[in-house]
Scaffold this active site. Structure first.
Site, PDB file in Angstrom:
ATOM      1  N   ASP A   1      11.666  24.558 -32.907  1.00  0.00           N
ATOM      2  CA  ASP A   1      12.828  24.971 -33.694  1.00  0.00           C
ATOM      3  C   ASP A   1      12.522  24.699 -35.164  1.00  0.00           C
ATOM      4  OD1 ASP A   1      15.633  25.751 -34.062  1.00  0.00           O
ATOM      5  OD2 ASP A   1      15.879  23.662 -34.665  1.00  0.00           O
TER       6      ASP A   1
ATOM      7  N   CYS B   1       0.843  -1.195   0.000  1.00  0.00           N
ATOM      8  CA  CYS B   1       0.000   0.000   0.000  1.00  0.00           C
ATOM      9  C   CYS B   1       0.879   1.247   0.000  1.00  0.00           C
ATOM     10  CB  CYS B   1      -0.939   0.005   1.201  1.00  0.00           C
ATOM     11  SG  CYS B   1      -0.093   0.237   2.782  1.00  0.00           S
TER      12      CYS B   1
ATOM     13  N   ASP C   1      16.327  19.625 -32.026  1.00  0.00           N
ATOM     14  CA  ASP C   1      17.085  18.408 -32.343  1.00  0.00           C
ATOM     15  C   ASP C   1      18.592  18.622 -32.374  1.00  0.00           C
ATOM     16  OD1 ASP C   1      17.306  19.911 -34.685  1.00  0.00           O
ATOM     17  OD2 ASP C   1      17.387  18.120 -35.944  1.00  0.00           O
TER      18      ASP C   1
ATOM     19  N   ASP D   1      20.225  23.533 -29.517  1.00  0.00           N
ATOM     20  CA  ASP D   1      18.914  23.566 -28.877  1.00  0.00           C
ATOM     21  C   ASP D   1      18.969  23.100 -27.424  1.00  0.00           C
ATOM     22  OD1 ASP D   1      17.644  24.394 -31.244  1.00  0.00           O
ATOM     23  OD2 ASP D   1      17.509  22.315 -31.951  1.00  0.00           O
TER      24      ASP D   1
END
Length: 745
Positions: free
Chosen positions: A421, A3, A622, A626
């Site tokens: 981008d 639990c 990518d 970035d």
């Protein structure tokens, strides 16, 4: 662990180990992730968990190994055996307890019936329910409480009362009548809780199917090409970097690598969610576990074993499923204090009905207290988040969307702005020939053939785009007789005895080429943000070629879907405004949402500015440049075709090469969070409503002679057996609710 209270106690024990700065235990996977700021002995970690009555060992890796799978199978088999014993021995106890006063059982004296029930209930209580008894003793010893303590306290109370009533009836005899026993209550509670754990275990196994399915995609063998071209089947684990492998039609690509010979099309749908097969040839990358369709090819292995894309995906999914969302941590903390409160409520209930009850007060008070203990078990509270998280992240992996964990999922569900981008994300990331404008009286084929021949030996990206564009239109260029590259301006070549010039205005002026007839067309193409190259032959203009980095096929529809989800969509790029606006227009991005001319180092600053306006920002990119913006954003989404730096800086990785994965990630995150909230709401409502009923609140109104009176014969009291059934159904319903995410589409 059974639990949310168990989870909270294990985490607290680990956090008490010197050097541990963070600990997150997962009820579904039965694993804990620990962060340390200095070396910590593995034995100290395991000892800390054992000290509070649980057991632990160090996991060998992010994936469940054979030992762990076998241990889970043994535990499941043990629960099944205990449930079987509880059910088989408990059935006659229930029959005697409920129908002992009716024929034909009424012929058996009541004290004999009680003794029979005691004999049958004892192995159920002390063997089938041994885990609950141990949990009770563990809780008392450690002055803590969890689900096992509640079950153990409730069943042992009913069993102890009934044992005394059977062996020493005069101690609790009321008015000369033989006291009633409640062995049926204890055995049914134990049987139902064990049944609930069986059903939970089976359902939880479904939430981890995503990893198993990913692993099943790996081929077991590979065809290695040896010296002299001999082909031999080898075990996949024996493949090494640099090996030459043969892949035949219909076979799975064994490892990540590059095609060196042959052409084919590869179905990557199981790995990326793409429905259209991709053509591959020499120099093209192929990914392990994808399916080769039409032709045979030879490849060179580049990433094998745990470095392969599939295994990295499996590891990311495993780590995500072991993580915990903030809402789950809140539920665990609530459960940590919830169980002691429930025990206090049960004691208060017992005392209250002993003082104020009517008729035989002890049985009434005892059953009410036991019902409170049973119905309040926080198992559904503990399962609400991890089961949904496992199902959601697993389904995401099947759709080509890798979420790093609960925090990423919560962030994805809460973003209101997406910054895309341009290069490599919205666009293909490479220049392509998009328009051919021949001068009056000039054939397009002649124009393209001359330009492609002149550029054939050039390494400039624009020249490569022209040659590729000509070939795509069925024109195979001839090799030039002579070739000269003019730095920054273009090329001058001799093709079949004619001087061909391809380049910009400065080069054309040097060659005395008049471009006046093409002025209007040049202006139109440049207004579209395209790079325009002029072509001339023997000093006469043949026409213009427009080159641009084109949108990916799904970019516009993905942007439309994101806007349909109520998100603001922005584009960020280092290109000048004219090119950026043209791309944004084609993609369906509003003109005011274009951030153009942004230097690589300033992308993170632009994201920070949007956050300063109160936006929750997701950044999609990518490239290496970035990475800072991905890290700055509330949610970083990296294209799987991008650099490792960008992927490492992101919260979500899109295996698929198109931006269509972004709305999938957002919708999946929102749906998963919705399921988590529904699960938690059900778990809380169940306890909030169930505890007062179990304590006897309705009995005050529905008792005979009460303000309302019995309702369809029910006096408002909740039998502990019904409470245990409700508790088991609550846990199973939460897990079943989470499994809906496996069908997310």
């Amino acid at each position: 662990m059974h639990c949310a209270a168990c989870v909270s106690r294990v985490e607290d024990a680990l956090l008490d180990v010197p050097g541990v700065t963070a600990a997150s235990a997962n009820l579904t996977t039965h694993r804990a992730r620990i962060r340390v700021d200095r070396p910590v002995a593995e034995s100290d970690l395991a000892a800390a968990v054992r000290a509070i009555g649980y057991d632990a060992r160090i996991a060998t890796g992010p994936l469940f190994g054979d030992d762990e799978q076998q241990e889970r199978a043994r535990e499941l088999a043990a629960v099944r055996r205990r449930f079987t014993v509880a059910a088989v021995l408990g059935l006659p106890v229930v029959v005697l307890g409920m129908f002992g006063m009716f024929p034909p059982f009424d012929r058996i004296p009541m004290h004999v019936q009680n003794v029979v029930q005691l004999v049958l209930a004892t192995p159920v209580q002390w063997w089938a329910g041994a885990a609950f008894t141990r949990g009770l003793m563990r809780g008392v010893r450690n002055r803590s409480a969890d689900m096992d303590l509640l079950i153990g306290l409730g069943t042992l109370s009913a069993y102890a009362y009934s044992t005394v009533a059977t062996l020493v009836p005069q101690a609790i005899r009321a008015g000369g009548a033989a006291p009633h026993v409640y062995f049926d209550t204890s055995v049914v509670i134990i049987a139902l809780v064990l049944l609930g754990r069986l059903l939970e275990a089976r359902a939880r196994a479904g939430t981890s199917q995503a990893i198993r399915r990913l692993l099943e995609m790996r081929p077991r063998t590979a065809r290695r090409v040896g010296a002299g071209g001999a082909v031999a089947d080898v075990d996949l684990d024996q493949v090494q970097v640099g090996d030459q492998l043969l892949v035949r039609p219909g076979e799975r690509v064994p490892v990540d690598g590059v095609v060196v010979d042959g052409r084919s099309s590869v179905d990557r749908s199981l790995l990326t969610g793409e429905s259209i097969p991709v053509a591959v040839g020499p120099g093209d990358a192929v990914t392990g576990a994808t399916i080769n369709q039409t032709g045979a090819f030879r490849m060179r292995a580049e990433r094998v074993g745990r470095d392969a894309a599939l295994m990295r995906i499996v590891q990311l999914v495993a780590e995500a499923q072991a993580s915990k969302a903030k809402v789950a941590r809140l539920a665990d903390r609530i459960a940590g204090v919830f169980v002691p409160i429930v025990v206090a409520i049960a004691i208060a209930t017992f005392v209250l009905w002993m003082a104020l009850g009517s008729g035989p007060r002890l049985p009434h008070a005892l059953l009410a207290a036991v019902s409170v203990l049973i119905i309040a078990c926080p198992c559904s509270l503990g399962l609400a988040t991890p089961t949904a998280l496992m199902a959601g992240t697993g389904r995401g992996a099947q759709l080509g969307v890798l979420l790093r964990g609960g925090e990423a999922l919560e962030a994805a569900g809460n973003v209101d702005t997406v910054v895309l981008d341009k290069t490599g994300t919205l666009t293909r990331g490479r220049p392509e020939l998009v328009a051919v404008a021949a001068a009056p009286g000039v054939d397009e084929v002649r124009l393209l053939a001359a330009a492609a021949a002149a550029d054939l030996h050039s390494e400039h990206p624009l020249a490569s785009a022209i040659v590729a564009g000509a070939r795509a239109r069925g024109i195979e260029p001839h090799a030039p007789d002579d070739f000269t590259a003019v730095a920054g301006q273009g090329v001058v070549a001799v093709v079949d005895g004619r001087v061909v010039v391809v380049g910009g205005d400065a080069l054309m002026a040097d060659q005395s080429v008049d471009l006046t007839p093409l002025t209007a067309e040049r202006a139109r193409q440049e207004a579209e943000g395209r790079t325009v190259v002029a072509v001339a032959e023997n000093g006469v203009a043949l026409g213009l070629l427009a080159i641009a980095d084109t949108l990916k096929p799904d970019a516009a529809s993905a942007v439309g879907t994101l806007r349909g989800l109520g998100l603001e969509v922005w584009m960020i790029t280092g290109d000048h405004a004219r090119t950026a606006e043209a791309v944004a227009k084609d993609a369906g991005i509003e003109p005011g949402h274009v951030l153009a001319g942004v230097a690589p180092g300033n992308k993170a600053e632009k994201v920070r500015e949007l956050q300063g306006r109160g936006h929750k920002v997701a950044m999609v990119g990518d490239g290496i440049n970035d990475a800072p913006a991905l890290a700055q954003a509330d949610l970083g989404i990296a294209m799987g075709t991008g650099t490792d730096v960008a992927i490492d800086a992101s919260d979500i990785t899109l295996i698929r090469p198109d931006v269509a994965g972004v709305p999938i990630a957002v919708r999946l995150a929102r749906r998963t969070l919705q399921v988590i909230r529904q699960n938690l709401a059900w778990a809380f409502v169940y306890n909030v409503v169930g505890i007062p009923i179990a304590a006897g609140l309705l009995y005050v109104f529905l008792r005979p002679g009460g303000p309302i009176g019995p309702w369809f014969g029910w006096d408002g009291r909740l039998n502990p057996m019904v409470a245990s059934l409700a508790m088991a159904l609550s846990s199973v319903s939460v897990v079943t609710s989470s499994l809906r995410l496996r069908k997310f589409s």
